[in-house]
Scaffold this motif. Sequence first.
Motif, PDB file in Angstrom:
ATOM      1  N   ALA A  19      -9.901  11.460   2.517  1.00 48.63           N
ATOM      2  CA  ALA A  19      -9.197  10.658   3.524  1.00 48.63           C
ATOM      3  C   ALA A  19     -10.036   9.450   3.936  1.00 48.63           C
ATOM      4  O   ALA A  19      -9.528   8.329   4.069  1.00 48.63           O
ATOM      5  CB  ALA A  19      -8.851  11.521   4.728  1.00 48.63           C
ATOM      6  N   GLN A  20     -11.338   9.684   4.108  1.00 48.85           N
ATOM      7  CA  GLN A  20     -12.222   8.561   4.461  1.00 48.85           C
ATOM      8  C   GLN A  20     -12.297   7.558   3.313  1.00 48.85           C
ATOM      9  O   GLN A  20     -12.288   6.344   3.528  1.00 48.85           O
ATOM     10  CB  GLN A  20     -13.630   9.073   4.799  1.00 48.85           C
ATOM     11  CG  GLN A  20     -13.673   9.766   6.153  1.00 48.85           C
ATOM     12  CD  GLN A  20     -14.944  10.572   6.361  1.00 48.85           C
ATOM     13  OE1 GLN A  20     -15.844  10.574   5.517  1.00 48.85           O
ATOM     14  NE2 GLN A  20     -15.007  11.275   7.481  1.00 48.85           N
ATOM     15  N   VAL A  48       0.870  -1.176   0.000  1.00 48.39           N
ATOM     16  CA  VAL A  48       0.000   0.000   0.000  1.00 48.39           C
ATOM     17  C   VAL A  48       0.906   1.224   0.000  1.00 48.39           C
ATOM     18  O   VAL A  48       1.766   1.366   0.871  1.00 48.39           O
ATOM     19  CB  VAL A  48      -0.942  -0.009   1.221  1.00 48.39           C
ATOM     20  CG1 VAL A  48      -1.728   1.295   1.294  1.00 48.39           C
ATOM     21  CG2 VAL A  48      -1.877  -1.213   1.163  1.00 48.39           C
ATOM     22  N   VAL A  49       0.722   2.074  -1.008  1.00 45.29           N
ATOM     23  CA  VAL A  49       1.648   3.181  -1.250  1.00 45.29           C
ATOM     24  C   VAL A  49       0.905   4.511  -1.112  1.00 45.29           C
ATOM     25  O   VAL A  49      -0.158   4.699  -1.707  1.00 45.29           O
ATOM     26  CB  VAL A  49       2.259   3.062  -2.668  1.00 45.29           C
ATOM     27  CG1 VAL A  49       3.179   4.240  -2.958  1.00 45.29           C
ATOM     28  CG2 VAL A  49       3.001   1.736  -2.814  1.00 45.29           C
ATOM     29  N   ALA A  50       1.456   5.418  -0.331  1.00 38.43           N
ATOM     30  CA  ALA A  50       0.841   6.736  -0.116  1.00 38.43           C
ATOM     31  C   ALA A  50       1.886   7.817  -0.292  1.00 38.43           C
ATOM     32  O   ALA A  50       3.082   7.582  -0.154  1.00 38.43           O
ATOM     33  CB  ALA A  50       0.242   6.810   1.282  1.00 38.43           C
ATOM     34  N   GLY A  51       1.436   9.018  -0.606  1.00 37.06           N
ATOM     35  CA  GLY A  51       2.339  10.165  -0.627  1.00 37.06           C
ATOM     36  C   GLY A  51       3.315  10.175  -1.790  1.00 37.06           C
ATOM     37  O   GLY A  51       4.414  10.696  -1.666  1.00 37.06           O
ATOM     38  N   VAL A  99      -1.840   8.952   3.102  1.00 34.97           N
ATOM     39  CA  VAL A  99      -0.946   8.887   4.264  1.00 34.97           C
ATOM     40  C   VAL A  99      -1.751   8.604   5.520  1.00 34.97           C
ATOM     41  O   VAL A  99      -1.356   7.812   6.374  1.00 34.97           O
ATOM     42  CB  VAL A  99      -0.157  10.210   4.405  1.00 34.97           C
ATOM     43  CG1 VAL A  99       0.782  10.154   5.597  1.00 34.97           C
ATOM     44  CG2 VAL A  99       0.629  10.490   3.127  1.00 34.97           C
ATOM     45  N   ARG A 100      -2.926   9.239   5.588  1.00 34.83           N
ATOM     46  CA  ARG A 100      -3.785   8.982   6.752  1.00 34.83           C
ATOM     47  C   ARG A 100      -4.242   7.539   6.801  1.00 34.83           C
ATOM     48  O   ARG A 100      -4.300   6.928   7.862  1.00 34.83           O
ATOM     49  CB  ARG A 100      -4.984   9.921   6.713  1.00 34.83           C
ATOM     50  CG  ARG A 100      -4.711  11.154   7.567  1.00 34.83           C
ATOM     51  CD  ARG A 100      -5.867  12.081   7.670  1.00 34.83           C
ATOM     52  NE  ARG A 100      -7.124  11.458   8.081  1.00 34.83           N
ATOM     53  CZ  ARG A 100      -8.264  12.138   8.148  1.00 34.83           C
ATOM     54  NH1 ARG A 100      -8.278  13.426   7.832  1.00 34.83           N
ATOM     55  NH2 ARG A 100      -9.372  11.541   8.505  1.00 34.83           N
ATOM     56  N   ALA A 101      -4.559   6.970   5.636  1.00 36.24           N
ATOM     57  CA  ALA A 101      -4.999   5.571   5.587  1.00 36.24           C
ATOM     58  C   ALA A 101      -3.871   4.641   6.050  1.00 36.24           C
ATOM     59  O   ALA A 101      -4.102   3.684   6.785  1.00 36.24           O
ATOM     60  CB  ALA A 101      -5.460   5.214   4.172  1.00 36.24           C
ATOM     61  N   LEU A 120       5.773  15.954   1.450  1.00 33.15           N
ATOM     62  CA  LEU A 120       4.636  15.942   2.387  1.00 33.15           C
ATOM     63  C   LEU A 120       4.850  16.969   3.493  1.00 33.15           C
ATOM     64  O   LEU A 120       3.931  17.693   3.872  1.00 33.15           O
ATOM     65  CB  LEU A 120       4.472  14.545   3.000  1.00 33.15           C
ATOM     66  CG  LEU A 120       3.800  13.502   2.099  1.00 33.15           C
ATOM     67  CD1 LEU A 120       4.100  12.086   2.584  1.00 33.15           C
ATOM     68  CD2 LEU A 120       2.291  13.715   2.039  1.00 33.15           C
ATOM     69  N   GLU A 121       6.088  17.029   4.004  1.00 29.44           N
ATOM     70  CA  GLU A 121       6.397  17.988   5.058  1.00 29.44           C
ATOM     71  C   GLU A 121       6.120  19.419   4.603  1.00 29.44           C
ATOM     72  O   GLU A 121       5.599  20.233   5.346  1.00 29.44           O
ATOM     73  CB  GLU A 121       7.882  17.885   5.394  1.00 29.44           C
ATOM     74  CG  GLU A 121       8.181  17.443   6.812  1.00 29.44           C
ATOM     75  CD  GLU A 121       9.599  16.945   6.919  1.00 29.44           C
ATOM     76  OE1 GLU A 121      10.506  17.774   6.686  1.00 29.44           O
ATOM     77  OE2 GLU A 121       9.796  15.746   7.190  1.00 29.44           O
TER      78      GLU A 121
END
Length: 265
Positions: free
Chosen positions: A161-162, A15-18, A27-29, A54-55
């Motif tokens: 996000a949800q 699972v890849v985010a950001g 990222v929240r997930a 992201l920062e």
Amino acid sequence: MRVAQLGSGTPEIAVVAGVHGDEPCGVRAVKRLLDERPTVERPVKLVVVNEAALERQVRFVDEDLNRAFPGGTDAETHEGRLAHELIEELEGCLAFSMHSTQSHAEPFAIVNQLSETARELVPQLPVAAMVETSNFAEGRLFSEIDTIEVECGLQGSETAAQNADRLTRAFLTAVGALPGDTVARDLPVYRLTDVIRKERADTYEVFVDNFAEVEPGDPFAAADGDMQVAQEPFYPVLMSPNGYRNVFGYAAEKIDELTPSPAAD
Ligand SMILES: [Zn+2]
């Protein structure tokens, strides 16, 4: 890049985010999975990719990561080096990569090719459409790694996000990492055929809805009031006035409608 794992063994799913730093939904997930640490039936790799972007809450530091693949260890840009690092990390994995857009609130999936994997898994996700990029995949993650991308909704929204959370759980259930059943649904499939460019202007307008067919003669966008009119019918995808610098979005054709096969139990 932050890498973590659920379960033990060598993961074949990730699972890849950001990938983009201004799309916090995925990222929240991932963070939620790390907090809850659900028991998995097969190991899952979790990757938060562009931490520097992201920062700073920007899409990228030097260049768009999702146009920078394959990259290299001695690439001149942060994203060029990151691209190479990510490929090494994801080798042998089916990746599920989360994005968000300025163009469409309802989740949809993007794949490189309409593969068997895509045909099997994507109808089990809570998405309204699947888009095959085919000719427009250059430099994207899935040109190197077997990947299902999902657009989770509008950038920065709580709903996105949800949605990212629901999509991740459905994906992990569909691949047998989380227990339970998914719901299969009818799924229209589109293929990108053209880029819809925009001229430099002060104001941009889009008059059509994504995934709703545009008829010949319909005005679909304008730059400083200068109207663009459809010559051929097409389906707009990822169209928005200000989402991208040089393009409004893409034109697509509808190539299939997948219907779920009857439940096998
Ligand atoms: Zn993105």
